[in-house]
Design a protein around this motif. Structure first.
Motif, PDB file in Angstrom:
ATOM      1  N   VAL A   5       0.823  -1.186  -0.004  1.00 49.33           N
ATOM      2  CA  VAL A   5      -0.039  -0.045  -0.145  1.00 49.33           C
ATOM      3  C   VAL A   5       1.030   1.359   0.047  1.00 49.33           C
ATOM      4  O   VAL A   5       1.847   1.463   0.772  1.00 49.33           O
ATOM      5  CB  VAL A   5      -0.974   0.156   1.187  1.00 49.33           C
ATOM      6  N   LEU A   6       0.572   2.344  -1.095  1.00 50.44           N
ATOM      7  CA  LEU A   6       1.292   3.439  -0.902  1.00 50.44           C
ATOM      8  C   LEU A   6       0.211   4.651  -0.544  1.00 50.44           C
ATOM      9  O   LEU A   6      -0.657   4.548  -1.609  1.00 50.44           O
ATOM     10  CB  LEU A   6       1.859   3.688  -2.253  1.00 50.44           C
ATOM     11  N   LEU A  47      14.346  -8.371  -3.161  1.00 54.84           N
ATOM     12  CA  LEU A  47      13.371  -7.577  -3.736  1.00 54.84           C
ATOM     13  C   LEU A  47      12.890  -8.041  -4.871  1.00 54.84           C
ATOM     14  O   LEU A  47      11.890  -7.835  -5.517  1.00 54.84           O
ATOM     15  CB  LEU A  47      13.945  -5.963  -3.818  1.00 54.84           C
ATOM     16  N   GLU A  48      13.675  -8.805  -5.688  1.00 55.80           N
ATOM     17  CA  GLU A  48      13.224  -9.534  -6.891  1.00 55.80           C
ATOM     18  C   GLU A  48      12.064 -10.356  -6.659  1.00 55.80           C
ATOM     19  O   GLU A  48      11.539 -10.614  -7.442  1.00 55.80           O
ATOM     20  CB  GLU A  48      14.354 -10.128  -7.527  1.00 55.80           C
ATOM     21  N   VAL A  54       8.997   1.543  -5.203  1.00 52.75           N
ATOM     22  CA  VAL A  54       9.551   2.715  -5.725  1.00 52.75           C
ATOM     23  C   VAL A  54       8.987   2.829  -7.144  1.00 52.75           C
ATOM     24  O   VAL A  54       8.791   4.124  -7.550  1.00 52.75           O
ATOM     25  CB  VAL A  54      11.093   2.662  -5.574  1.00 52.75           C
ATOM     26  N   GLU A  55       8.809   1.696  -7.888  1.00 47.59           N
ATOM     27  CA  GLU A  55       8.743   1.648  -9.296  1.00 47.59           C
ATOM     28  C   GLU A  55       7.117   2.094  -9.153  1.00 47.59           C
ATOM     29  O   GLU A  55       6.716   2.470 -10.476  1.00 47.59           O
ATOM     30  CB  GLU A  55       8.922   0.251  -9.810  1.00 47.59           C
ATOM     31  N   ILE A  56       6.278   1.557  -8.260  1.00 46.51           N
ATOM     32  CA  ILE A  56       4.719   1.837  -8.339  1.00 46.51           C
ATOM     33  C   ILE A  56       4.830   3.368  -8.322  1.00 46.51           C
ATOM     34  O   ILE A  56       3.933   3.974  -8.895  1.00 46.51           O
ATOM     35  CB  ILE A  56       4.345   1.176  -7.063  1.00 46.51           C
ATOM     36  N   TYR A  57       5.670   3.955  -7.232  1.00 51.49           N
ATOM     37  CA  TYR A  57       5.520   5.475  -7.056  1.00 51.49           C
ATOM     38  C   TYR A  57       5.909   6.154  -8.308  1.00 51.49           C
ATOM     39  O   TYR A  57       5.117   7.068  -8.806  1.00 51.49           O
ATOM     40  CB  TYR A  57       6.500   5.822  -5.911  1.00 51.49           C
ATOM     41  N   ASN A  58       6.960   5.804  -8.930  1.00 52.17           N
ATOM     42  CA  ASN A  58       7.346   6.376 -10.113  1.00 52.17           C
ATOM     43  C   ASN A  58       6.262   6.242 -11.311  1.00 52.17           C
ATOM     44  O   ASN A  58       6.105   7.436 -11.993  1.00 52.17           O
ATOM     45  CB  ASN A  58       8.805   5.771 -10.653  1.00 52.17           C
TER      46      ASN A  58
END
Length: 120
Positions: A5-6, A47-48, A54-58
């Protein structure tokens, strides 16, 4: 099902149906909730084996600060489709786009549109 969740990501964008909204811009807030299985990531600490938030945010940032759109519905669909189509392991997701400064002659905190994909 596990979730990433972001919450309450803030952006300044030039979205809206009125000319003044697209010329002056305003604040928008976005929540993203991704349903996925995080069992392997929890075991490996790698992480893999997860979905990189971070990619979701971007992804959200690119849509919200990008080309002006008329509707919150379009912004939510663009974000949801980009995440749904580009990240393996998502079984469901929800994107909430909030607009606190709305051209409504009344008192309210904000208007929001919630877009979902998959099992949500």
């Amino acid at each position: 099902m596990d979730r990433i969740v972001l919450k309450n990501m803030g952006f300044y964008g030039y979205h809206g149906n009125l000319e003044s909204e697209q010329s002056q811009g305003q604040r928008f807030y976005v929540d993203v909730e991704v349903k996925t299985d995080l069992t392997k990531a929890g075991q490996t600490d790698n992480l893999e084996d997860s979905i990189n938030y971070v990619e979701i945010y971007n992804t959200v940032n690119a849509v919200m600060t990008g080309e002006p759109r008329h509707l919150l519905e379009k912004l939510g669909a663009l974000i949801a489709d980009e995440l749904w189509n580009n990240y393996k392991g998502i079984v469901g997701l929800s994107v909430t786009v909030r607009k606190p400064s709305v051209p409504i002659a009344g008192m309210l905190d904000y208007v929001e549109v919630i877009t979902t994909r998959g099992q949500f």
